[in-house]
Write a protein that holds these residues in place. Sequence first.
Motif, PDB file in Angstrom:
ATOM      1  N   LEU A 168      11.595   6.289  -6.424  1.00 21.50           N
ATOM      2  CA  LEU A 168      11.935   7.285  -5.534  1.00 21.50           C
ATOM      3  C   LEU A 168      13.086   8.485  -6.219  1.00 21.50           C
ATOM      4  N   ALA A 169      13.775   7.871  -7.127  1.00 22.19           N
ATOM      5  CA  ALA A 169      14.987   8.738  -7.803  1.00 22.19           C
ATOM      6  C   ALA A 169      14.144   9.600  -8.823  1.00 22.19           C
ATOM      7  N   ARG A 170      13.105   9.276  -9.346  1.00 22.48           N
ATOM      8  CA  ARG A 170      12.233   9.763 -10.208  1.00 22.48           C
ATOM      9  C   ARG A 170      11.634  11.172  -9.218  1.00 22.48           C
ATOM     10  N   ALA A 171      11.152  10.627  -8.199  1.00 18.22           N
ATOM     11  CA  ALA A 171      10.579  11.698  -7.152  1.00 18.22           C
ATOM     12  C   ALA A 171      11.615  12.812  -6.729  1.00 18.22           C
ATOM     13  N   HIS A 172      12.763  12.554  -6.707  1.00 20.08           N
ATOM     14  CA  HIS A 172      13.946  13.321  -6.468  1.00 20.08           C
ATOM     15  C   HIS A 172      14.282  14.168  -7.636  1.00 20.08           C
ATOM     16  N   MET A 173      14.349  13.914  -8.697  1.00 21.38           N
ATOM     17  CA  MET A 173      14.523  14.522 -10.007  1.00 21.38           C
ATOM     18  C   MET A 173      13.507  15.593 -10.327  1.00 21.38           C
ATOM     19  N   LEU A 174      12.208  15.074 -10.004  1.00 24.44           N
ATOM     20  CA  LEU A 174      11.046  15.982 -10.153  1.00 24.44           C
ATOM     21  C   LEU A 174      11.032  17.045  -9.099  1.00 24.44           C
TER      22      LEU A 174
ATOM     23  N   TYR B 188       0.733  -1.145   0.059  1.00 26.62           N
ATOM     24  CA  TYR B 188       0.138  -0.035   0.058  1.00 26.62           C
ATOM     25  C   TYR B 188       0.702   1.335   0.007  1.00 26.62           C
ATOM     26  N   ASP B 189       1.863   1.246   0.799  1.00 24.47           N
ATOM     27  CA  ASP B 189       2.832   2.387   1.036  1.00 24.47           C
ATOM     28  C   ASP B 189       3.402   2.477  -0.485  1.00 24.47           C
ATOM     29  N   ALA B 190       3.874   1.623  -1.208  1.00 18.38           N
ATOM     30  CA  ALA B 190       4.489   1.640  -2.651  1.00 18.38           C
ATOM     31  C   ALA B 190       3.562   2.125  -3.558  1.00 18.38           C
ATOM     32  N   GLU B 191       2.247   1.627  -3.664  1.00 22.14           N
ATOM     33  CA  GLU B 191       1.346   2.202  -4.644  1.00 22.14           C
ATOM     34  C   GLU B 191       1.023   3.491  -4.365  1.00 22.14           C
ATOM     35  N   THR B 192       0.821   3.977  -3.120  1.00 23.20           N
ATOM     36  CA  THR B 192       0.692   5.210  -2.649  1.00 23.20           C
ATOM     37  C   THR B 192       1.653   6.143  -2.979  1.00 23.20           C
ATOM     38  N   GLY B 193       3.068   5.800  -2.783  1.00 23.38           N
ATOM     39  CA  GLY B 193       3.952   6.654  -3.315  1.00 23.38           C
ATOM     40  C   GLY B 193       4.033   6.868  -4.894  1.00 23.38           C
ATOM     41  N   HIS B 194       4.036   5.816  -5.674  1.00 26.36           N
ATOM     42  CA  HIS B 194       3.830   5.860  -6.956  1.00 26.36           C
ATOM     43  C   HIS B 194       2.644   6.810  -7.328  1.00 26.36           C
ATOM     44  N   ALA B 195       1.755   6.852  -6.859  1.00 28.79           N
ATOM     45  CA  ALA B 195       0.396   7.489  -7.299  1.00 28.79           C
ATOM     46  C   ALA B 195       0.717   9.150  -6.993  1.00 28.79           C
ATOM     47  N   ARG B 196       1.533   9.464  -5.826  1.00 24.68           N
ATOM     48  CA  ARG B 196       1.816  10.707  -5.660  1.00 24.68           C
ATOM     49  C   ARG B 196       2.818  11.203  -6.532  1.00 24.68           C
ATOM     50  N   ILE B 197       3.562  10.473  -6.975  1.00 29.72           N
ATOM     51  CA  ILE B 197       4.352  11.074  -7.913  1.00 29.72           C
ATOM     52  C   ILE B 197       3.616  11.299  -9.296  1.00 29.72           C
ATOM     53  N   LEU B 198       2.808  10.396  -9.782  1.00 27.30           N
ATOM     54  CA  LEU B 198       1.970  10.645 -10.896  1.00 27.30           C
ATOM     55  C   LEU B 198       1.253  11.872 -10.756  1.00 27.30           C
ATOM     56  N   LEU B 199       0.572  12.033  -9.479  1.00 29.54           N
ATOM     57  CA  LEU B 199      -0.316  13.306  -9.240  1.00 29.54           C
ATOM     58  C   LEU B 199       0.545  14.562  -9.432  1.00 29.54           C
ATOM     59  N   ALA B 200       1.784  14.663  -9.030  1.00 29.16           N
ATOM     60  CA  ALA B 200       2.626  15.656  -9.110  1.00 29.16           C
ATOM     61  C   ALA B 200       3.015  15.857 -10.297  1.00 29.16           C
ATOM     62  N   THR B 201       3.301  15.038 -11.331  1.00 28.35           N
ATOM     63  CA  THR B 201       3.352  15.123 -12.757  1.00 28.35           C
ATOM     64  C   THR B 201       2.353  16.069 -13.395  1.00 28.35           C
ATOM     65  N   ILE B 202       1.034  15.775 -12.731  1.00 32.37           N
ATOM     66  CA  ILE B 202      -0.011  16.343 -13.432  1.00 32.37           C
ATOM     67  C   ILE B 202      -0.567  17.591 -12.747  1.00 32.37           C
TER      68      ILE B 202
END
Length: 161
Positions: free
Chosen positions: A99-105, A48-62
């Motif tokens: 996580l690396a993608r989140a740091h890059m963004l 659940y934490d992984a899916e939530t983290g991935h979703a937040r990265i996608l939302l950040a790009t939108i």
Amino acid sequence: MAAWPPRTRPPATSTPTARPRTPAARSSNTPPASAVPAELHYCTPRQYDAETGHARILLATIHPAHAPKLLSEATELLAPLVQDTSTYQRSAFLHGIHLARAHMLAKDREACADVLNTLTPLVAGVPSPRCRALLRTLRTSQARRLPPPTRAAIDRALSAT
């Protein structure tokens, strides 16, 4: 020609009831174990934490206006998952790429480089084409932003396999 059956509403007395939650569960995105069907045995708090983290990265790009907060939350969720490479090496690798993608963004090059340097030794032990493709895509899209030693380490790891 027969008319469609009319739509019916549930009786007004049937309202959904909230699941009782403990104070610790309120701060987490994880539903109680009794709410998870047996077929979904892989739905663990870690997942659940992984899916939530991935979703937040996608939302950040939108939604760039909310990106700093979303990326910060994604980082908090994904960072502990990347450090556990003993049992779930492929998962740690996949979450590390995100996580690396989140740091890059978030424009945090040093943190991104640290995560990628942590991941490069794992490449040989992860035979997943998907994970390798994600790493290759991240390396290609962020080539100018990554420090040269990190780029070289990624290139060596990808070419050795």
